[in-house]
Design a protein around this motif. Structure first.
Motif, mmCIF file in Angstrom:
data_model
loop_
_atom_site.group_PDB
_atom_site.id
_atom_site.type_symbol
_atom_site.label_atom_id
_atom_site.label_comp_id
_atom_site.label_asym_id
_atom_site.label_seq_id
_atom_site.Cartn_x
_atom_site.Cartn_y
_atom_site.Cartn_z
ATOM 1 N N ILE A 68 11.108 0.697 -2.773
ATOM 2 C CA ILE A 68 10.049 1.188 -3.217
ATOM 3 C C ILE A 68 9.773 0.428 -4.585
ATOM 4 C CG2 ILE A 68 8.179 2.818 -3.500
ATOM 5 C CD1 ILE A 68 10.049 4.628 -2.008
ATOM 6 N N HIS A 69 8.678 -0.428 -4.787
ATOM 7 C CA HIS A 69 8.456 -0.918 -6.115
ATOM 8 C C HIS A 69 6.461 -0.444 -6.498
ATOM 9 C CE1 HIS A 69 11.578 -3.494 -6.244
ATOM 10 N NE2 HIS A 69 11.525 -3.759 -5.073
ATOM 11 N N THR A 70 6.567 0.383 -7.276
ATOM 12 C CA THR A 70 5.179 0.804 -8.087
ATOM 13 C C THR A 70 4.807 -0.232 -9.272
ATOM 14 O OG1 THR A 70 6.216 2.303 -9.376
ATOM 15 C CG2 THR A 70 5.540 3.247 -7.415
ATOM 16 N N SER A 71 3.630 -0.089 -9.344
ATOM 17 C CA SER A 71 3.099 -1.022 -10.445
ATOM 18 C C SER A 71 3.240 -2.472 -10.011
ATOM 19 C CB SER A 71 3.639 -0.545 -11.833
ATOM 20 O OG SER A 71 3.353 0.654 -12.224
ATOM 21 N N ALA A 72 3.191 -2.561 -8.882
ATOM 22 C CA ALA A 72 3.403 -4.212 -8.243
ATOM 23 C C ALA A 72 2.245 -4.670 -7.691
ATOM 24 C CB ALA A 72 4.653 -3.962 -7.128
ATOM 25 N N TYR B 52 5.327 -11.081 -6.633
ATOM 26 C CA TYR B 52 4.691 -10.159 -7.275
ATOM 27 C C TYR B 52 4.782 -10.197 -8.608
ATOM 28 C CZ TYR B 52 8.410 -6.967 -7.177
ATOM 29 O OH TYR B 52 9.884 -6.317 -7.204
ATOM 30 N N VAL B 53 3.815 -9.429 -9.400
ATOM 31 C CA VAL B 53 4.116 -9.459 -10.530
ATOM 32 C C VAL B 53 4.377 -7.687 -11.119
ATOM 33 C CG1 VAL B 53 3.146 -9.351 -13.000
ATOM 34 C CG2 VAL B 53 2.896 -11.541 -11.291
ATOM 35 N N ASP B 54 5.291 -7.460 -11.824
ATOM 36 C CA ASP B 54 5.277 -5.985 -12.392
ATOM 37 C C ASP B 54 4.331 -5.565 -13.381
ATOM 38 O OD1 ASP B 54 6.230 -3.669 -13.941
ATOM 39 O OD2 ASP B 54 7.982 -3.687 -13.127
ATOM 40 N N LEU C 12 5.511 -2.107 -1.409
ATOM 41 C CA LEU C 12 4.603 -2.395 -2.886
ATOM 42 C C LEU C 12 3.514 -1.619 -3.149
ATOM 43 C CD1 LEU C 12 5.116 -6.309 -2.361
ATOM 44 C CD2 LEU C 12 6.615 -4.772 -3.586
ATOM 45 N N GLU C 13 3.498 -1.010 -4.138
ATOM 46 C CA GLU C 13 2.079 0.097 -4.688
ATOM 47 C C GLU C 13 1.670 -0.415 -5.798
ATOM 48 O OE1 GLU C 13 -0.755 2.546 -5.698
ATOM 49 O OE2 GLU C 13 -0.281 2.024 -3.690
ATOM 50 N N PHE C 14 0.371 -0.881 -5.976
ATOM 51 C CA PHE C 14 -0.324 -1.434 -6.996
ATOM 52 C C PHE C 14 -0.152 -0.397 -7.974
ATOM 53 C CE2 PHE C 14 -4.086 -2.197 -9.834
ATOM 54 C CZ PHE C 14 -3.997 -3.548 -10.148
ATOM 55 N N GLY D 243 0.819 -1.213 0.074
ATOM 56 C CA GLY D 243 0.088 0.150 -0.077
ATOM 57 C C GLY D 243 0.906 1.413 0.124
ATOM 58 N N GLY D 244 0.547 2.172 -0.801
ATOM 59 C CA GLY D 244 1.468 3.439 -0.897
ATOM 60 C C GLY D 244 0.563 4.737 -0.569
ATOM 61 N N GLY D 245 -0.577 4.334 0.212
ATOM 62 C CA GLY D 245 -1.097 5.616 0.507
ATOM 63 C C GLY D 245 -0.507 6.194 1.751
ATOM 64 N N ASN D 246 -1.034 7.222 2.365
ATOM 65 C CA ASN D 246 -0.782 7.681 3.488
ATOM 66 C C ASN D 246 -0.162 6.629 4.756
ATOM 67 O OD1 ASN D 246 -0.461 10.377 2.892
ATOM 68 N ND2 ASN D 246 -2.231 11.166 3.915
#
Length: 519
Positions: free
Chosen positions: A407-411, A428-430, A383-385, A361-364
């Motif tokens: 940090i990994h986004t689009s994960a 997880y998948v990129d 990890l942020e979707f 989760g990449g929110g607050n």
């Protein structure tokens, strides 16, 4: 151990002690034992009613027991109860010393009537804001029933036990050597779990209650505000709640409730309940609603059927059942919950000291959790979707400055894996490259938002595609006489202050509806 301010406060509390008791310490030559002895010497010096002995022979060293003279009471702290647990220590000292607890007499009677021998061990951490409720509940039970024996264990102090029992979340309670429960529990919940006939007796009592004019389902900020506003109108008001305060109990810091500069969730929840209790409101705790039955005719009564079989009736109902943490819903999440999968970084973070963890989760909430954990654990992977972090810029900048954070986004998390009953990794998948990845780790903290508690209302009131109750400007739902407020509704921006305002509005809407009902 205690500064002058705490010593002054504690001394004033200990003036309420009316019965003599002993503190018996079991010590070794560790630094923790020396700190414990200093703390206990400070306490014993504050009251003539307290005697300190340091010749205890308990296997857990360091630890200390509290023993009222002439009783078989068994309450032990394998901990130096400061931090969030200092209040638990103060209450234990007062209760053992004869000061009456602020608990309903029926609860004390139920504790004293428990038939059986109960040996409780509760593992906690000093930074856990959920733990004091459980610690205080089990302490109260040990003080009031000699067949209840309670040991309170600091997981950081007894790391070997934590590892041996594979405890990965606090509070975790063992009863007679077997796991009893994990997470926040109050004394009523624990006693109800032991007293198997309590639910049936409760159902009979609840069904016999006279109809309400306003019945509120849920005891969070929205429900509390609704109760206060309804009671001030002089109408018969009831509140049925699983736990008063709702999800606020699981919030650490509250710094944006107007007029309150800073507080924490448990304190705020206690203040909500105290405010409601100041009025003539019938509070029914530990009650989960299972079914809503609309009135069959104009002016008729609405029914709320409860999980224990009881039925409550009312002219109007306000639904304020709130929301809960959203699950990732991937293989392994339920299997490894409390065995590496956690939802409260403040509570469970210390158990992962020196280990590798991930935050989903990449929110607050997610970014704050990652920042908090980075100061405790060896490494944090966030990890942020989505394709970017959604948290406030100041938090994101802080997170990116930390050397042990990745940090990994689009994960997209696809699986939580484990072995021998413990979590050991995450897959997880990129979402850009479609490449699969694996991370070896010991803990995962899920921070991806909320789900409204409306499963029991499907097909009865109109819900949005997200499961939220659709309400109008007055809080009215699609069912006449049924109103809703707070995080369970379509009202945007899930905030405590907004929920409280919604609760007041729904109560006024319900009162207006009552005035227009046929005599």
């Amino acid at each position: 151990m205690l500064d002058d301010t705490l010593k002054t406060q504690l001394k004033s509390y200990l003036e309420r002690v009316t019965q003599p008791f002993e503190i018996v310490a079991s010590l070794n030559d560790s630094e923790s034992a020396r700190e414990m002895q200093t703390l206990l010497q400070d306490i014993a010096a504050m009251s003539d009613m307290i005697t300190l002995k340091t010749d205890g022979q308990d296997a857990r060293k360091p630890s200390f027991s509290l023993q009222r003279t002439g009783t078989e009471m068994s309450l032990r702290f394998a901990a130096i109860p400061l931090g969030h647990e200092f209040t638990s220590l103060v209450l234990a000292l007062l209760w053992v010393g004869g000061h009456p607890p602020k608990v309903e007499p029926e609860v004390i009677e139920q504790i004293q009537s428990l038939d059986g021998d109960y040996n409780f061990e509760v593992y906690m951490s000093l930074s856990c804001h959920n733990c004091p409720d459980v610690v205080q509940a089990l302490s109260l039970m040990a003080v009031n029933n000699p067949r209840v024996r309670t040991v309170i264990i600091d997981g950081a102090l007894y790391q070997d036990e934590v590892n041996a029992r594979e405890i990965m979340a606090v509070p975790t309670v063992y009863l007679n050597g077997a796991e009893f429960g994990a997470g926040r529990m109050n004394v009523e919940e624990i006693v109800a779990k032991l007293d198997t006939g309590a639910a049936a007796r409760d159902a009979v009592k609840l069904s016999a209650k006279a109809p309400y004019e306003v019945l509120i389902v849920g005891g969070g900020p929205a429900g509390a505000a609704a109760a206060v506003y309804a009671a001030r109108k002089g109408i018969r008001t009831g509140v049925a709640a699983e736990r008063f305060g709702g999800q606020v109990n699981d919030t650490l810091a509250i710094e944006n409730y107007i007029s309150v500069l800073e507080t924490d969730g448990p304190k705020f929840a206690a203040a909500l309940e105290a405010h409601v209790k100041a009025y003539d409101v019938d509070i029914m705790n530990l009650q989960r609603a299972d079914q809503l039955v609309p009135a069959t005719h104009e002016g008729g009564l609405i029914e709320v059927k409860l999980a224990n079989g009881g039925v409550l009736k009312s002219k109007t109902v306000i639904l304020s059942t709130g929301a809960r943490w959203r699950n990732v819903n991937v293989p392994g999440e339920q299997e490894y919950k409390n065995k590496g999968v956690a939802y409260c970084p403040h509570c469970d973070g210390p158990l992962f000291k020196g280990k590798r963890v991930a935050v989903i989760g990449g929110g607050n909430s997610g970014v704050e959790a990652a920042i908090d954990l980075a100061g405790i654990v060896a490494h944090v992977t966030l990890l942020e979707f989505g394709d970017a972090l959604r948290a406030d810029a100041v938090l994101v900048n802080k997170l990116r400055s930390l050397p042990n954070v990745e940090i990994h986004t689009s994960a997209q998390t696809t699986e939580l894996t484990g072995a021998d009953g413990k979590l050991n990794g995450l897959n997880y998948v990129d979402r850009v490259s479609n490449e699969a990845h694996r991370i070896e780790l010991e803990g995962v903290f899920v921070q991806i938002g909320l789900v409204p508690n409306t499963e029991w209302l499907k097909g009865v009131v109109e819900l949005s595609k997200h499961g939220e109750i659709i309400v109008d400007a007055r809080g009215q739902t699609s069912v006449p006489g049924v109103f809703a407020a707070g995080d369970v509704t379509t009202v945007p921006f899930k905030q405590i202050v907004i929920a409280a305002g919604d609760g007041a509005k729904a109560a006024l809407g319900a009162f207006d509806h009552l005035m227009r009902m046929p005599a």
